[in-house]
Write a protein that holds these residues in place. Structure first.
Motif, mmCIF file in Angstrom:
data_model
loop_
_atom_site.group_PDB
_atom_site.id
_atom_site.type_symbol
_atom_site.label_atom_id
_atom_site.label_comp_id
_atom_site.label_asym_id
_atom_site.label_seq_id
_atom_site.Cartn_x
_atom_site.Cartn_y
_atom_site.Cartn_z
ATOM 1 N N VAL A 170 -10.752 25.206 -36.234
ATOM 2 C CA VAL A 170 -9.931 26.754 -36.794
ATOM 3 C C VAL A 170 -11.160 27.268 -36.499
ATOM 4 C CG1 VAL A 170 -9.456 28.280 -38.994
ATOM 5 C CG2 VAL A 170 -8.696 25.974 -39.297
ATOM 6 N N HIS A 171 -10.279 28.363 -36.026
ATOM 7 C CA HIS A 171 -11.508 29.381 -34.800
ATOM 8 C C HIS A 171 -12.485 29.985 -36.147
ATOM 9 C CE1 HIS A 171 -13.568 32.978 -32.901
ATOM 10 N NE2 HIS A 171 -12.817 31.950 -32.215
ATOM 11 N N SER A 172 -14.166 29.469 -35.215
ATOM 12 C CA SER A 172 -14.674 30.257 -36.674
ATOM 13 C C SER A 172 -15.117 31.377 -37.092
ATOM 14 C CB SER A 172 -16.458 29.664 -35.904
ATOM 15 O OG SER A 172 -16.178 30.932 -34.856
ATOM 16 N N SER A 173 -14.235 32.215 -36.335
ATOM 17 C CA SER A 173 -13.954 33.662 -37.119
ATOM 18 C C SER A 173 -13.058 33.284 -38.616
ATOM 19 C CB SER A 173 -13.884 34.953 -35.830
ATOM 20 O OG SER A 173 -12.067 34.009 -35.579
ATOM 21 N N ILE A 174 -12.466 32.584 -38.343
ATOM 22 C CA ILE A 174 -11.445 32.814 -39.507
ATOM 23 C C ILE A 174 -11.752 31.553 -40.489
ATOM 24 C CG2 ILE A 174 -9.944 34.381 -38.716
ATOM 25 C CD1 ILE A 174 -7.962 31.716 -37.970
ATOM 26 N N GLN A 175 -12.230 30.684 -39.969
ATOM 27 C CA GLN A 175 -12.531 29.216 -40.839
ATOM 28 C C GLN A 175 -13.289 29.823 -42.334
ATOM 29 O OE1 GLN A 175 -15.187 27.269 -41.305
ATOM 30 N NE2 GLN A 175 -13.730 25.305 -41.853
#
Ligand code: NAD
Length: 482
Positions: free
Chosen positions: A296-301
């Motif tokens: 999952v992309h780190s900006s939303i993880q």
């Protein structure tokens, strides 16, 4: 968590017999079959002798002569009658499936049995017509598909009904005969669909032989078996391939996986959490194509993990016979112990576990809690291995190139998925993932006409689709001078 008393279930009030040459026969030896929800013995299954395996192969060989010469339409009609006969007994098949495999009776067992029957009926309607590929003044070239002979089917314990009947229908409609050996952990459903076959299929066309792993080896080494259709682990698949070389058997191998799902920053991630949860935890994670690594992309993880845990927390692990159960037990003790070791590794290494993480070994059944591991290192066992249980790492990534490389950095190549608000971007990533099936913004769609198979060490060949049907045949070219 509740447990029923399965030994009193009416579907178990029967003797389980082998199906050899159209006869239901006992074996001298038997072995115990357990209910994974409480580890009680629910039945004794026949442990076929090696002589009985020989009889089954000989019967299939004899039956091949007549069956392969029957018109396709006649075989198709016969298999459709088999689908009707299965339909009439499907409630019993579901009971047996839950009792021996553990999956919830009202959801996963129902969908497995119904899908299997649909498959039998619909595959029977498919055909492989002869193609004329050249037709000139002097010359005609035709390409036909001819049956191979006796096919040996070897199946695993996670979807014993669906994966067994996936092999039976295309094998028989193309004119072959079969000896099927189910997993020793889940023999009852296959013996039961053998009992039903006895009433509608000619003797010897389908033989069901339960017993130990050595029967599988006997099949792979046997000179009268023309093809092995195998579903199981990569380690066993390698052994199957090696011993099948004795007479250059055809092999179709459907093996293990370590499927990645990639969620980009622009995905509608709250909306897809249920899909992702079930794709990872359905059948308690005992699924070759379960999501086993969720990137999952780190900006939303961090936010994603919190919401995923909230959704997962409401799911109930228990006896599959209980209508309230969402996820059943682990099917067998060997797999349960393997998972225990993976849980111990996760604990010892101090990874963050926002849900689950502790297996209560005092319980009678093989129950394992839904477990989420937050951002473990890429080289951890939980990321590198196929757990085959209800534990999922949710891993952060920053860069698309990097996540593609990580998703592909595995000896497996079964399936993968990409989740994004930008369909074209998703398709571009899908084209770079090395797996037999890649879904974009959907997952676990299968179809009669959709080929399914693994890349790399996830398998060889495909099941389903025109290609899957053709794998049960030899290609034969005819040339005629006019
Ligand atoms: P397994 O390899 O232990 O056993 C599969 C079958 O092989 C059983 O019937 C077993 O009796 C038989 N067998 C064992 N030793 C043999 C030998 N030497 N020769 C011939 N047959 C032998 O697998 P399993 O534990 O039952 O199933 C779990 C595995 O199956 C997982 O790795 C999973 O990913 C894989 N799987 C793959 C697919 C797919 O379609 N790719 C589907 C379901 C399961």
């Amino acid at each position: 968590m509740s447990t029923s008393n399965p030994s009193s279930h009416p579907v178990l009030d029967q003797d389980f017999h082998l199906l050899i040459d159209g006869q239901l026969v006992p074996a001298t030896e038997t072995f115990e079959v357990f209910n994974p929800a409480n580890n009680r013995v629910i039945a004794r299954a026949p442990a076929a002798s090696s002589a009985q395996m020989e009889q089954a192969i000989a019967a299939a060989r004899r039956a091949f002569k007549d069956w392969s010469r029957r018109p396709w339409a006649e075989r198709s009609a016969c298999i459709q009658r088999y689908a009707d006969a299965l339909e009439a007994r499907k409630e019993e098949l579901m009971d047996l499936l839950t009792l021996e495999q553990g999956k919830p009776r009202h959801t996963m067992a129902r969908s497995e049995v119904e899908a299997a029957i649909y498959w039998v009926r619909e595959v029977a309607k498919r055909s492989l017509p002869t193609e004329v590929i050249e037709d000139t003044d002097q010359h005609v070239v035709e390409v036909a598909h001819t049956p191979l002979g006796v096919v040996g089917a070897i199946t695993p314990w996670n979807f014993p009904v669906l994966l067994g009947l996936w092999k039976v229908a295309p094998c028989l409609v193309t004119g072959n005969t079969m000896v099927l050996k189910p997993s020793p952990y889940t023999p009852l459903t296959s013996l039961f669909f053998g009992r039903i076959a006895q009433q509608v299929l000619p003797p010897g066309v389908l033989n069901i032989v339960s017993g130990g792993n050595e029967l599988g080896q006997q099949m792979t080494e046997h000179p009268d078996i023309a093809k092995i259709s195998f579903t199981g682990s990569t380690a066993t698949g390698k052994r199957v391939m090696s011993s099948s070389s004795c007479n250059l058997k055809r092999v179709t191998l459907e093996l293990g996986g370590n499927d990645a799902a990639i969620v980009l920053a622009d995905a509608d991630w709250q909306a897809i959490i249920p899909d992702l949860f079930w794709a990872a935890f359905g059948n308690s994670g005992q699924w070759c194509i379960a999501i086993k690594r969720l990137y999952v992309h780190s900006s939303i993880q961090p936010e994603f993990v919190r919401a995923f845990v909230d959704y997962a927390r409401s799911k109930r692990v228990g006896d599959g016979m209980d209508a309230q159960t969402d996820l059943g037990p682990i099917q067998n003790r060997m797999q349960y112990e393997k998972l225990f070791s993976l849980f111990e590794d996760t604990r010892r290494n101090g990874y963050t576990v926002p849900l689950g993480g502790h297996i209560d070994q005092t319980q009678a059944g093989n129950f394992v809690p839904v477990t989420i591991v937050d951002n473990p290192p890429e080289d951890s066992r939980i990321v590198k291995e196929e757990p085959f249980g209800p534990i999922l790492p949710i891993i952060a990534f920053d860069d698309v190139e990097d996540v593609i490389a990580r998703a592909n950095d595995t000896p497996f190549g079964l399936a993968a998925s990409v989740w994004t608000g930008d369909r074209d971007k998703g398709i571009a990533i899908a084209r770079r993932l090395d797996a037999g099936t890649v879904w974009v913004n959907e997952i676990h769609i299968h179809g009669i006409d959709i080929p399914f198979g693994g890349h790399k060490q996830s398998g060889l060949g495909v099941e389903n689709g025109h290609e899957g049907l053709a794998e049960f045949t030899n290609t034969k070219t005819y040339m005629f001078r006019k």
